[in-house]
Scaffold this active site. Structure first.
Site, PDB file in Angstrom:
ATOM      1  CG  ASP A   1      98.503  85.358 -43.432  1.00  7.34           C
ATOM      2  OD1 ASP A   1      98.776  86.544 -43.725  1.00  7.34           O
ATOM      3  OD2 ASP A   1      99.299  84.407 -43.635  1.00  7.34           O
TER       4      ASP A   1
ATOM      5  CE  LYS B   1      92.112  83.959 -25.236  1.00  9.84           C
ATOM      6  NZ  LYS B   1      90.754  83.413 -25.438  1.00  9.84           N
TER       7      LYS B   1
ATOM      8  CG  ASP C   1     101.710  88.102 -38.572  1.00  8.04           C
ATOM      9  OD1 ASP C   1     101.413  88.036 -39.776  1.00  8.04           O
ATOM     10  OD2 ASP C   1     102.783  87.680 -38.116  1.00  8.04           O
TER      11      ASP C   1
ATOM     12  CE1 TYR D   1     104.774  88.333 -33.815  1.00  9.18           C
ATOM     13  CE2 TYR D   1     104.376  89.679 -35.728  1.00  9.18           C
ATOM     14  CZ  TYR D   1     104.079  88.572 -34.965  1.00  9.18           C
ATOM     15  OH  TYR D   1     103.102  87.690 -35.373  1.00  9.18           O
TER      16      TYR D   1
ATOM     17  CG  ASP E   1      89.152  83.057 -28.406  1.00  8.31           C
ATOM     18  OD1 ASP E   1      88.934  84.282 -28.325  1.00  8.31           O
ATOM     19  OD2 ASP E   1      89.033  82.291 -27.431  1.00  8.31           O
TER      20      ASP E   1
END
Ligand code: NAD
Length: 348
Positions: free
Chosen positions: A245, A184, A241, A127, A217
């Site tokens: 959610d 990851k 992020d 970001y 994942d």
């Protein structure tokens, strides 16, 4: 207080009303940063804005930013990313609690089953807007988005997670026990390798805390299959992020989720997780409970624990009695929900 744009302007007044009902001893200053101001005078952040926030205030409560009249969203980026990066608010803390079984879209999940926290690195990762585009608009276009992971940044967020685990308790009073690091590293080996090495190094300083690792994942699948058992999750900016959610979905949607952007010892910023929701803005239907819970989180940080608990109790009762907005099954408007919670707080 910076209400910002869209539904931010509707939910923040409810949070203020409830804090005042709780008797919180705070001097409030309202700042008009947001799309209206940007459209009027092209100012996103006034001169020395972040310096003033850091010097003059103990905490900042923010609504949301984002307005269709500013398609570039430049004001939102400069205000929000500016606060996080220039004020170095490196720890995004997202409590995930299920206040009532009816709010959870998953089967057979009890409120006691969901009480975990996601700690998201807030200043690095993808970001930072580093990278570029080469041969733009041609068939050979190349877009590169850099993922920045510094040893300092990774180490301090991991340490924050272990300190959080050691220093906080669950809602039922039981101690937190486990830190799960999510990455990851099987595919993103360079950044993942740094996270893995630092996780082992920091964990060694906290032998009483259990550690766990999951690829992002697998973690997403597990959060939907069975959210029981998560305790403290620490991860990078982008994965944080996304999974927050997903976690908000488990606790009743974006209207229910609170967050803090912290740097121990510095002025912190608190915001509901949702955005400005332009399609529902101005209709008195936005759920204010995320903003109200965010104000409780802020008061807790400012050591007004009793006031914070009253607000959380009143929100729990509002949800239990369906004195809420329609997104979570009630029939009240935004301001009526705020009013109900404020009245309940007054009687606690
Ligand atoms: N921190 C922030 O200020 C922040 C965060 C996310 C998005 N945004 C901005 O907000 C704008 C809209 O983004 P988006 O649509 O992706 O996300 P959003 O969170 O605004 O809305 C996503 C969905 O959730 C619903 N929703 C959100 N908050 C709600 C609430 N309190 N009560 C009931 N329903 C609610 C919306 O109606 C919509 O269906 C964009 O400009 C985006 O950049 C800002």
């Amino acid at each position: 207080m910076i209400a910002g744009d869209g539904i931010g302007k509707e939910v923040i007044p409810q949070a203020i009303k409830v804090m005042q009902a709780a008797g919180a001893r705070v001097d409030l200053t309202l700042l008009d940063w947001g799309a209206d101001r940007y459209l009027a005078d092209k100012v996103t952040v006034p001169a020395d804005g972040f310096g003033r926030l850091a010097r003059d205030f103990d905490a900042i409560l923010v609504g949301a930013f984002g307005d269709p009249r500013v398609p570039s969203n430049i004001h939102a980026r400069e205000i929000l990313l500016g606060m996080r990066c220039q004020m170095d608010l490196y720890a995004n803390v997202r409590p995930v609690r299920l206040l009532h079984a009816s709010l959870c879209p998953l089967k057979n999940v009890d409120p006691n089953d969901v009480d975990f926290v996601v700690i998201r690195e807030n200043t690095e990762g993808v970001y930072g807007d580093l990278g570029g585009v080469f041969k733009k608009g041609t068939e050979d276009e190349v877009a590169i988005q850099e993922d920045v992971n510094t040893r300092k940044g990774v180490e301090r967020i991991l340490r924050y997670a272990f300190e959080y685990c050691a220093g906080t308790r669950k809602l039922d009073g039981s101690p937190r026990r486990r830190v799960l690091m999510c990455d990851k590293s099987n595919a993103m080996t360079h950044a993942g390798g740094l996270w893995q090495r630092m996780f082992k190094a920091v964990a060694a300083e906290y032998p009483q805390i259990e550690t766990q690792h999951m690829y992002v994942d697998a973690l997403c699948m597990q959060m939907v299959r069975d959210p029981r058992g998560f305790d403290v999750i620490v991860t990078n900016n982008m994965f944080g992020d996304i999974i927050t959610d997903l976690a908000a979905g488990i606790q009743g949607g974006l209207g229910m989720a609170a967050s803090g952007n912290l740097h121990p010892g510095k002025t912190s910023m608190f915001e509901p997780v949702h955005g400005s929701a332009p399609p529902i803005a101005g209709k008195n239907i936005a759920n204010p409970l995320g903003a109200i819970l965010t104000s409780a989180m802020m008061l807790g940080q400012l050591e007004m624990i009793g006031e914070a608990r009253k607000i959380e109790t009143a929100v729990l009762e509002a949800v239990g009695q369906k004195k809420t907005t329609v997104d979570i099954g009630g029939s009240l408007g935004t301001s009526e929900t705020g009013e109900w919670v404020a009245n309940r707080v007054l009687r606690l």
